[in-house]
Design a protein around this motif. Structure first.
Motif, mmCIF file in Angstrom:
data_model
loop_
_atom_site.group_PDB
_atom_site.id
_atom_site.type_symbol
_atom_site.label_atom_id
_atom_site.label_comp_id
_atom_site.label_asym_id
_atom_site.label_seq_id
_atom_site.Cartn_x
_atom_site.Cartn_y
_atom_site.Cartn_z
ATOM 1 N N ASN A 1 0.938 -1.192 -0.253
ATOM 2 C CA ASN A 1 0.093 0.110 -0.035
ATOM 3 C C ASN A 1 0.981 1.271 -0.075
ATOM 4 O O ASN A 1 2.176 1.078 0.643
ATOM 5 N N MET B 1 2.694 6.390 3.704
ATOM 6 C CA MET B 1 1.876 7.308 4.379
ATOM 7 C C MET B 1 2.773 8.155 5.137
ATOM 8 O O MET B 1 4.102 7.909 5.309
ATOM 9 N N GLU C 1 -3.177 9.506 11.134
ATOM 10 C CA GLU C 1 -3.429 7.949 10.678
ATOM 11 C C GLU C 1 -2.243 7.147 11.087
ATOM 12 O O GLU C 1 -2.329 5.905 11.449
ATOM 13 N N ASP D 1 -2.492 6.127 14.796
ATOM 14 C CA ASP D 1 -3.051 4.943 14.994
ATOM 15 C C ASP D 1 -2.484 3.589 14.620
ATOM 16 O O ASP D 1 -2.750 2.616 15.444
ATOM 17 N N LYS E 1 -1.483 0.703 17.040
ATOM 18 C CA LYS E 1 -1.783 -0.635 17.181
ATOM 19 C C LYS E 1 -0.453 -1.710 17.236
ATOM 20 O O LYS E 1 -0.626 -2.810 17.791
ATOM 21 N N ASP F 1 -2.868 -9.297 14.059
ATOM 22 C CA ASP F 1 -4.396 -9.693 13.903
ATOM 23 C C ASP F 1 -4.715 -11.273 13.512
ATOM 24 O O ASP F 1 -5.194 -11.898 14.073
ATOM 25 N N MET G 1 -7.815 -3.962 10.646
ATOM 26 C CA MET G 1 -7.278 -2.655 10.366
ATOM 27 C C MET G 1 -7.140 -2.249 8.886
ATOM 28 O O MET G 1 -6.461 -2.744 8.050
ATOM 29 N N ASN G 2 -7.960 -1.115 8.238
ATOM 30 C CA ASN G 2 -7.824 -0.723 7.031
ATOM 31 C C ASN G 2 -6.830 0.104 6.743
ATOM 32 O O ASN G 2 -6.908 1.344 6.926
ATOM 33 N N LEU G 3 -5.807 -0.369 5.979
ATOM 34 C CA LEU G 3 -4.609 0.418 5.768
ATOM 35 C C LEU G 3 -4.574 0.967 4.428
ATOM 36 O O LEU G 3 -3.794 1.744 4.042
ATOM 37 N N GLN G 4 -5.646 0.682 3.598
ATOM 38 C CA GLN G 4 -5.650 1.236 2.345
ATOM 39 C C GLN G 4 -5.991 2.680 2.132
ATOM 40 O O GLN G 4 -5.903 3.115 1.275
ATOM 41 N N PRO H 1 -5.156 5.912 3.279
ATOM 42 C CA PRO H 1 -4.125 6.632 4.610
ATOM 43 C C PRO H 1 -4.878 7.905 4.867
ATOM 44 O O PRO H 1 -4.683 8.388 6.047
ATOM 45 N N GLY H 2 -5.926 8.391 4.310
ATOM 46 C CA GLY H 2 -6.629 9.712 4.724
ATOM 47 C C GLY H 2 -7.276 9.488 5.919
ATOM 48 O O GLY H 2 -7.569 10.468 6.505
ATOM 49 N N ASN H 3 -7.852 8.223 5.888
ATOM 50 C CA ASN H 3 -8.765 8.139 7.149
ATOM 51 C C ASN H 3 -8.784 6.738 7.771
ATOM 52 O O ASN H 3 -9.833 6.106 7.629
ATOM 53 N N ALA H 4 -7.793 6.189 8.228
ATOM 54 C CA ALA H 4 -7.760 4.882 8.585
ATOM 55 C C ALA H 4 -8.493 4.729 10.081
ATOM 56 O O ALA H 4 -8.922 3.592 10.456
ATOM 57 N N ASN H 5 -8.964 5.704 10.581
ATOM 58 C CA ASN H 5 -9.650 5.755 11.748
ATOM 59 C C ASN H 5 -10.964 6.109 11.997
ATOM 60 O O ASN H 5 -11.209 7.398 12.264
ATOM 61 N N ALA I 1 -14.929 6.199 6.235
ATOM 62 C CA ALA I 1 -13.859 5.272 6.353
ATOM 63 C C ALA I 1 -13.115 5.336 5.183
ATOM 64 O O ALA I 1 -12.080 4.771 4.753
ATOM 65 N N HIS I 2 -13.816 5.628 4.066
ATOM 66 C CA HIS I 2 -13.098 5.664 2.677
ATOM 67 C C HIS I 2 -13.154 7.138 2.312
ATOM 68 O O HIS I 2 -13.980 7.869 2.111
ATOM 69 N N ARG J 1 -7.141 -0.103 -3.147
ATOM 70 C CA ARG J 1 -7.724 -1.081 -2.323
ATOM 71 C C ARG J 1 -8.357 -2.161 -3.093
ATOM 72 O O ARG J 1 -8.429 -3.338 -2.750
ATOM 73 N N MET K 1 -16.756 0.409 -0.238
ATOM 74 C CA MET K 1 -16.209 1.485 -0.414
ATOM 75 C C MET K 1 -17.430 2.578 -0.711
ATOM 76 O O MET K 1 -17.432 3.802 -0.226
ATOM 77 N N GLU L 1 -19.501 2.887 2.106
ATOM 78 C CA GLU L 1 -18.469 3.977 3.394
ATOM 79 C C GLU L 1 -18.576 5.646 3.092
ATOM 80 O O GLU L 1 -18.784 6.272 3.919
ATOM 81 N N GLU L 2 -18.389 5.736 1.941
ATOM 82 C CA GLU L 2 -18.512 7.192 1.603
ATOM 83 C C GLU L 2 -20.088 7.645 1.539
ATOM 84 O O GLU L 2 -20.417 8.916 1.879
#
Lengths: 415, 415, 415, 415
Positions: free
Chosen positions: A43, A46, A52, A55, A59, A275, B1-4, B6-10, B17-18, D36, D276, D279-280
């Motif tokens: 990926n 970052m 991000e 976080d 983890k 995980d 954990m969604n690493l894909q 980067p702008g909003n992993a949390n 989320a996306h 993703r 996705m 999510e958006e």
């Protein structure tokens, strides 16, 4: 450069450009990195100063505590395992300090050489490279050290060169029984997340680990789990250091960041690995490694070959070193297996050079991968003309079937 | 954990989320890792003792010489860039040695702090954080050091915190003119493979570099290019070290291997990066960075803002630090841009904290990515209410069009 | 959704979320897609009207001729294999046409059902599902068809449901000997690039193929190789069609483009697959499949089980269908193997439902993957309590070792 | 073959082998596939008869209902979009049926040609290629068709060749007002998941869609959403078909499986895409596309160029077709932009050939990617010498800043 075919990246060496099927990477690490981890690492990098990233780092830092089984801090270096060895020594000790190290094999010897090189005075408790460290012999030395000049006892938990495990809890007990204040430092590079390990419960002061074995990652991260006692000792360390400095790390890690650029993409993979280990369950992970090791030893014995480790209580669950019959070259066998069957096995190191080959069965591994691995060894023995008896794979399969039948409560036709 | 994403992993932090589209990673490193490199790294880890690995390592080691422009050895550490700083100091010097360091900015200061921490005696030649190092002032100090107690001159080639380049060839000439035997050590972490650099021709003794900038890789590798003179000096170094030891590396590298586990998958990427740089051509790479830097400065001036670097001869081609109008917070602007436009910019560091933001335009980058980046800054200035004049992007586009028309010999409508 | 663990994507079904190790995908297709192909496909989709796309398409179109061994056109549909069956029928034939189809098994029956559904009149030459088509029996029918009402003979080259191969060259010879003008249409979905096949030399008019077997790709592409005679016949076809129209494709393909949007990313993979097949060499690919099939049959016989195919000349080299002992369920065995050993095997279809299981050994595969697969079957037989004799895996290993020793001219200890 | 650099895969054409930075793929589809999704697709192909596949398929089939906004079945074909056009026609209609089709542009014309080719009688309601279909004119024709010989009305929702949207709800209302029983078939290939669309609420009978636009996937999947009325009509369809047969699909889909091999890896991507989009939020997705389209039109107008769509109510939010000044070639401009700025734009098709270029702003896209795209157009206009006025990008940025300020309730310096 075609990197996709590890078995034959160099067609100029008279090897075909594409070799069919997957390479069997059965060295005792780096291990087979699962697709799920490779994809997590694939990926975009970052900004390591972004929210991000905080976080992600949190983890990883918190997650590694659950793997080491510690409540104390875990330091993550963007460096391979050797660096974590050095970090352990230069943080907790001072130049000229005496350290008691157990000669379990090649890697214990390398750690000792590093200690020497760093100006420490390693006292090297001789071993036979066929068993783990002996708590009683260590205790003897400590009892004689009435001046407490020994500052640390250093033990390799799972000696990757010999396939022998040292009894860490017993070693801690022996140190305590000897009434000696030495720190206990343990290298778990090839055991962590493969063989049961408990930093806090076993009273370890510094645990050293790397990413490329039980954690199922490529090389590039290494770890120190650190006790309060070790951190106290570090305060008076006489070593100069910067990159390896624990306190710089621990202080900034609290905020979710690192004092210098971390290996971001490998951390993506680490979060995924943590995980995956918990999805399977650490106890299940350990039981799986135990099962595969026992199956491997049964195969080895059926072939009429010797497991290098002579002490059943010290058998490694992450790799098995197998001794060659006298007069036969382990490296010649490994070459045949590599060229003919597209499998990499570990070589014998220094004292064991050409005398043993090592089968790695750790990391992301299952019964059929192990079966294919043992078939590869049996095929290699046949093709290379190494004297052996038939039936190694069969013995392993009998055991695996019995275990599987037990696990699933299915009727077992073999009984 | 969604690493894909980067702008909003949390998502728990009230962020969706996306986030649509690609994140603009315009910090001055880590840079945008091209897909071609990510895919090369996304291959199974190989046995680092196999013949195939030897081919890979040799390609990387030889290839890096062409990037540093040296015939001497290049040491590759499986560690991030800070490690290569430390390696330079602890190999070539001894505790207590005096080093002359030029205060070009934050990173020069960090290197100085490291030198102090390691027991060196850094003499820090004050700078204004708005220009590169001054060869004449360095020469003055050296001339006064008639006892030759200064063992090394340390300069950051491209100071990432200020956007100023130091004139390395002139510094070498000044050292020579002063008749001083000091080693010359240069940090090229944010310039190598982005800005013209010539280790041998410019008489540098140790060049320090990292993977995550012009080499377009994730962090995790760092480099020392080493002159014969530096290797000679290293023989009498009083520092204890193991992981960072040049000679251990150089000796084993000759065979295509490493003394300890290398960062295999990042080396896959490095081999690819070297190919890509030569496919484009290093001179074309440098010209592209020059063009993007000039376009950026034209935008900055059109906005009525100041480029932090006051010395045109020292303008950096890999990043531009932009000064905020008095009374306005650079970090507030960066936050708006990050949250609203999904772009990361570099922050001001220590002396420049909150006073500048930094636009990274290095690595795998092209005219339209730069255009999008400058639009993001202009949008951020508008949305955050920072006083500025219109026309920054337009000025950049005018310049880029003119350059493109010149390059392609097409008629240029703008003239 | 966690797609990374095919063995256990649904934790809700009381299976752990992560299953260690790689899944063994040993159905007779889709096959194991090699990393090199997955990575080629994992690239940004390109503009299918760009010059670069033209180069890619031309490589795929020309390359597929070398796989089919034809000088004529190959049509590539962005659709799975069933579409290519339909394309063969609706281009070369007209509603109401009689076609002679050989009942080799389930897939021949499906093709017949499709023919019926499309309004053709299939004459279905009964088979026993344990052998390939009989050229003489086909010739008999054709000889009796003095009116030449039969427009095409349709044969499945490798019947995936039974593991039997039909002798295509002999069938063409028999058609010619009968003096019959029927077209010859052959389904090579599970044989192309695994078993020797020669479109031109064997006088085939339409060859049908898909991407997900010997071509080592995911499903999503299918193919028709087309003779001049078939194209002539197509000119008077009474079927309406658009998507499947050969001539629309062939005409535009000449320019390197497609009449409608192609499956771009799968074409990336196809270009890579063609390279890989030629790197290994088609003859080596076929020999490898022959070797694995023979090893599998030796295992099956040693277990005391029957290979479904009763005609040695018709043995399939891409899969082996194994008959269960009377009173034992193949599907129960497959379930045990899937749940306990993380391996997928093919099920028995329609007439063979629950009576056979099918071992796929085609595509990107090697000796140790096969060994692991056969171990999985042997383990499954044990755990599921299926009566069998020991020694299947051993028999396979004996054969593989002998073959390997022969290939490498190494001494063979087994003799 | 180096597939990683779409801009220059063929160095033989005098282009450098590596072009720096990302290609801007701004055709109106295929769109930029997000990492993703590419990573989800880059997983091992699974057994499409396994329980895990059933979960995946069910997620995709159910998920697509939420995208089409229908409670009825969605059929997923392993084929590109043209196949779904054909499926709509051959399922719901019979040879010789009259269909009323609106000539909105090139793709409507292609669909009409397909209808003709399939033996339908398309009645083609002439259009000007600068607006969407007119409900009133369609109703006029239907009112005159008192015999109800027209069996279906076929409309392209978003005509990709012109950038005009047809008002589907109004068309349904007009059909109903005319008391005509014709089915309503709508092509949403370039609108679904980009522009608001409601299969059930708007009374559509067959909706046609593809994977490679708003769904952010590579080409290779296509869709039919089907009303009860369409399924009823299909029962008496006179077309022979097999691959495209709805009922075969719908019946087996209920179990989570497909009647023939599905495009497994693209389904991995589809499951991710559905996640996705939700999510958006679909409404946020549509608003984003509206915003980008408006910004693009403002740029076009500021350049003094014309948006091809003359009817503001019909403006497309997924692409903008821009008319060239008289005497200037759109293709020459596109070539300059492709070669000089590494961006692909859509070309003018048939009636609009060389007269318009098309800017795709759909799929996984954000403000800065749009800004970079518009900068690329402005740069191209300059370099290619196309007469235009300055300020297009500035106008777009003004609008985007205002929208962003409004969205975030930040002070807007531009006011």
């Amino acid at each position: 450069m075609n990197l996709q075919s590890p078995g034959n990246a160099n067609p100029g060496h008279n090897r075909p450009a594409h070799r069919p099927g997957r390479h069997f990477l059965q060295i005792p690490g780096p291990t087979n990195v699962p697709d799920r981890i490779l994809r997590a690492m694939d990926n975009p990098t970052m900004d390591h100063r972004s929210p991000e990233f905080g976080d992600l780092a949190t983890k990883c830092l918190d997650g590694m505590k659950t793997i080491f089984k510690t409540d104390g801090p875990v330091v993550i270096f963007p460096a391979s395992g050797t660096g974590a060895w050095e970090a352990a020594l230069v943080n907790a000790l001072s130049p000229g300090d005496t350290v008691l190290m157990a000669e379990t094999g090649h890697f214990a010897t390398l750690w000792k050489s590093m200690a020497l090189k760093l100006g420490l005075k390693p006292q090297f408790l001789e071993g036979d490279w066929r068993s783990g460290a002996d708590p009683e012999r260590l205790a003897d030395v400590l009892r004689r050290d009435t001046a407490h000049s020994i500052k640390a006892v250093c033990v390799v938990h799972n000696e990757t060169s010999t396939g022998c495990v040292s009894p860490i809890a017993a070693i801690r007990a022996a140190i305590d029984a000897a009434g000696h204040p030495a720190l206990l430092m343990v290298d778990t590079i090839s055991s962590l997340a493969s063989i049961d390990y408990r930093h806090d419960e076993w009273g370890v002061d510094v645990t050293v680990a790397g990413s490329q074995k039980g954690l199922m990652l490529p090389p590039g991260l290494s770890f120190n789990a650190v006790s309060d006692k070790a951190r106290d000792a570090a305060r008076s360390s006489g070593f100069v250091k910067s990159f390896w400095d624990w306190e710089d790390m621990i202080k900034i890690n609290r905020t979710g960041y690192f004092p210098y650029t971390p290996a971001t993409n490998t951390l993506y993979g680490l979060a995924e690995a943590i995980d995956m280990l918990h999805e399977e369950g650490l106890d299940a992970v350990f039981a799986r490694h135990d099962r595969h090791a026992e199956a491997t030893r049964r195969a080895v014995r059926a072939w009429g070959l010797d497991v290098n480790c002579t002490e059943p209580a010290h058998y490694s669950s992450s790799l098995t070193a197998v001794r060659m019959p006298e007069g036969h070259s382990a490296d010649a066998l490994r070459k045949v297996i590599h060229e003919t069957f597209n499998m990499s096995l570990g070589n014998g190191l220094t004292k064991l050079a050409d005398k043993v080959f090592r089968i790695g069965h750790l990391g992301d591994f299952n019964d059929l991968m192990l079966s294919g691995t043992l078939c590869g060894v049996e095929l290699g023995l046949k093709v290379a003309g190494v004297p052996h008896q038939a039936g190694g794979v069969s013995a392993a399969l009998d055991y695996l079937a019995k275990e599987a039948a037990g696990a699933s409560n299915l009727p077992d036709a073999a009984e």
